[in-house]
Design a protein around this motif. Structure first.
Motif, PDB file in Angstrom:
ATOM      1  N   SER A  40       0.749  -0.970   0.352  1.00  0.00           N
ATOM      2  CA  SER A  40      -0.559   0.245   0.182  1.00  0.00           C
ATOM      3  C   SER A  40       0.883   0.723  -0.226  1.00  0.00           C
ATOM      4  N   TYR A  41       0.719   2.636  -0.448  1.00  0.00           N
ATOM      5  CA  TYR A  41       1.095   3.912  -0.516  1.00  0.00           C
ATOM      6  C   TYR A  41       1.985   3.568   0.419  1.00  0.00           C
ATOM      7  N   GLU A  42       2.526   4.724   0.743  1.00  0.00           N
ATOM      8  CA  GLU A  42       3.492   5.266   2.493  1.00  0.00           C
ATOM      9  C   GLU A  42       3.914   6.485   2.242  1.00  0.00           C
ATOM     10  N   PRO A  43       3.118   7.820   2.451  1.00  0.00           N
ATOM     11  CA  PRO A  43       4.371   8.669   2.026  1.00  0.00           C
ATOM     12  C   PRO A  43       5.788   8.653   1.884  1.00  0.00           C
ATOM     13  N   PRO A  44       6.271   8.905   1.220  1.00  0.00           N
ATOM     14  CA  PRO A  44       7.997   8.259   1.219  1.00  0.00           C
ATOM     15  C   PRO A  44       8.987   9.666   1.690  1.00  0.00           C
ATOM     16  N   THR A  45       9.408   9.563   2.799  1.00  0.00           N
ATOM     17  CA  THR A  45      10.694  10.680   2.679  1.00  0.00           C
ATOM     18  C   THR A  45      11.567  11.431   1.339  1.00  0.00           C
ATOM     19  N   LYS A  46      11.147  12.767   1.686  1.00  0.00           N
ATOM     20  CA  LYS A  46      11.075  13.669   0.232  1.00  0.00           C
ATOM     21  C   LYS A  46      12.549  13.480  -0.118  1.00  0.00           C
ATOM     22  N   ILE A  47      13.396  13.999  -1.104  1.00  0.00           N
ATOM     23  CA  ILE A  47      14.369  14.075  -1.426  1.00  0.00           C
ATOM     24  C   ILE A  47      14.866  15.408  -2.342  1.00  0.00           C
ATOM     25  N   ALA A  48      15.452  16.390  -1.080  1.00  0.00           N
ATOM     26  CA  ALA A  48      15.534  17.430  -2.528  1.00  0.00           C
ATOM     27  C   ALA A  48      16.434  17.610  -3.355  1.00  0.00           C
ATOM     28  N   ASN A  49      15.599  18.466  -4.704  1.00  0.00           N
ATOM     29  CA  ASN A  49      16.141  18.748  -6.082  1.00  0.00           C
ATOM     30  C   ASN A  49      16.062  17.568  -6.431  1.00  0.00           C
ATOM     31  N   ALA A  50      14.824  16.574  -6.774  1.00  0.00           N
ATOM     32  CA  ALA A  50      14.852  15.352  -7.006  1.00  0.00           C
ATOM     33  C   ALA A  50      13.846  16.311  -7.819  1.00  0.00           C
ATOM     34  N   PRO A  51      13.561  15.141  -9.448  1.00  0.00           N
ATOM     35  CA  PRO A  51      12.923  15.100 -10.293  1.00  0.00           C
ATOM     36  C   PRO A  51      11.721  14.641  -9.719  1.00  0.00           C
ATOM     37  N   ALA A  52      11.058  15.390 -10.118  1.00  0.00           N
ATOM     38  CA  ALA A  52       9.094  15.463  -9.592  1.00  0.00           C
ATOM     39  C   ALA A  52       8.639  14.008 -10.179  1.00  0.00           C
ATOM     40  N   TYR A  53       9.211  13.025 -11.408  1.00  0.00           N
ATOM     41  CA  TYR A  53       8.566  11.768 -10.643  1.00  0.00           C
ATOM     42  C   TYR A  53       9.641  10.868  -9.453  1.00  0.00           C
ATOM     43  N   LEU A  54      10.217  11.215  -9.254  1.00  0.00           N
ATOM     44  CA  LEU A  54      11.013  10.336  -7.536  1.00  0.00           C
ATOM     45  C   LEU A  54      11.029  11.515  -6.777  1.00  0.00           C
ATOM     46  N   LYS A  55       9.315  10.488  -5.772  1.00  0.00           N
ATOM     47  CA  LYS A  55       8.721  10.505  -4.813  1.00  0.00           C
ATOM     48  C   LYS A  55       9.285  11.058  -3.428  1.00  0.00           C
ATOM     49  N   GLY A  56      10.726  10.219  -3.747  1.00  0.00           N
ATOM     50  CA  GLY A  56      11.522  10.367  -2.432  1.00  0.00           C
ATOM     51  C   GLY A  56      12.094   8.959  -1.475  1.00  0.00           C
ATOM     52  N   VAL A  57      12.196   8.938  -0.375  1.00  0.00           N
ATOM     53  CA  VAL A  57      13.185   6.742  -0.346  1.00  0.00           C
ATOM     54  C   VAL A  57      12.075   6.644   1.148  1.00  0.00           C
ATOM     55  N   VAL A  58      11.677   4.881   0.549  1.00  0.00           N
ATOM     56  CA  VAL A  58      11.331   4.312   2.153  1.00  0.00           C
ATOM     57  C   VAL A  58      12.468   3.448   2.800  1.00  0.00           C
ATOM     58  N   ASN A  59      11.779   3.488   4.095  1.00  0.00           N
ATOM     59  CA  ASN A  59      13.287   2.136   4.616  1.00  0.00           C
ATOM     60  C   ASN A  59      12.458   0.389   4.307  1.00  0.00           C
ATOM     61  N   LEU A  60      12.664   0.510   3.100  1.00  0.00           N
ATOM     62  CA  LEU A  60      11.297  -1.455   3.699  1.00  0.00           C
ATOM     63  C   LEU A  60      12.382  -2.087   4.210  1.00  0.00           C
TER      64      LEU A  60
END
Length: 170
Positions: A40-60
């Protein structure tokens, strides 16, 4: 000088299985063997200056996983330019060349077995208009079109920048 591109369907072994999913109103399929899990979708941690399609990262489970929103990458967004999150929005966790990557999609539909005869080549279009590099073919299933995507090539492309190219390592 521009190379000509061979637009034939790549060889598909008989009975290859595809995970089908939706991006906007279109249905796509990827090789099921690249899929590790669906979450299921969970909001990722955003990364500064990343392209719009790179939402961020998650710890899996101790692994930091980049999350790519395929809806944004392929411009399958609403009139406001935003990709809405709904109760159907999921992350497909992929194993691409030994690297774990998450792909946000609107919904997952089915696992489908497709024979080579069911798949037609992608139509030829000007690269200036439409990038069909990552489309391996199109299947017509019960009057609906399924766009088959080479998810490994897409996620490992230099454009995405998610997976170091072998040439860089030598």
């Amino acid at each position: 000088m521009r190379q000509s591109v061979n637009r034939q369907v790549r060889h598909v072994p008989a009975g290859r299985e595809y995970l089908t999913f939706r991006l906007g109103t279109e249905e796509y399929g990827i090789d099921i063997l690249k899929v590790q899990e669906i979450r299921s979708y969970e909001p990722p941690t955003k990364i500064a200056n990343a392209p719009a399609y790179l939402k961020g990262v998650v710890n899996l489970r101790g692994v930091i996983v980049p999350i790519v929103d395929l809806r944004v990458k392929f411009n399958c967004v609403g009139d406001d330019g935003q990709a809405e999150i709904s109760s159907f929005t999921v992350v497909i966790v992929l194993n691409v060349k030994g690297r774990i990557v998450g792909a946000v999609v609107d919904s997952v539909s089915d696992v489908m077995q497709l024979s080579e005869q069911m798949i037609q080549p992608a139509p030829e279009m000007s690269d200036a208009l439409v990038d069909t590099t990552y489309i391996t073919g199109i299947a017509n299933i019960n009057e609906r079109l399924l766009i088959l995507m080479d998810i490994e090539s897409l996620m490992s492309s230099a454009e995405m920048g998610l997976i170091k190219q072998l040439a860089e390592q030598h």
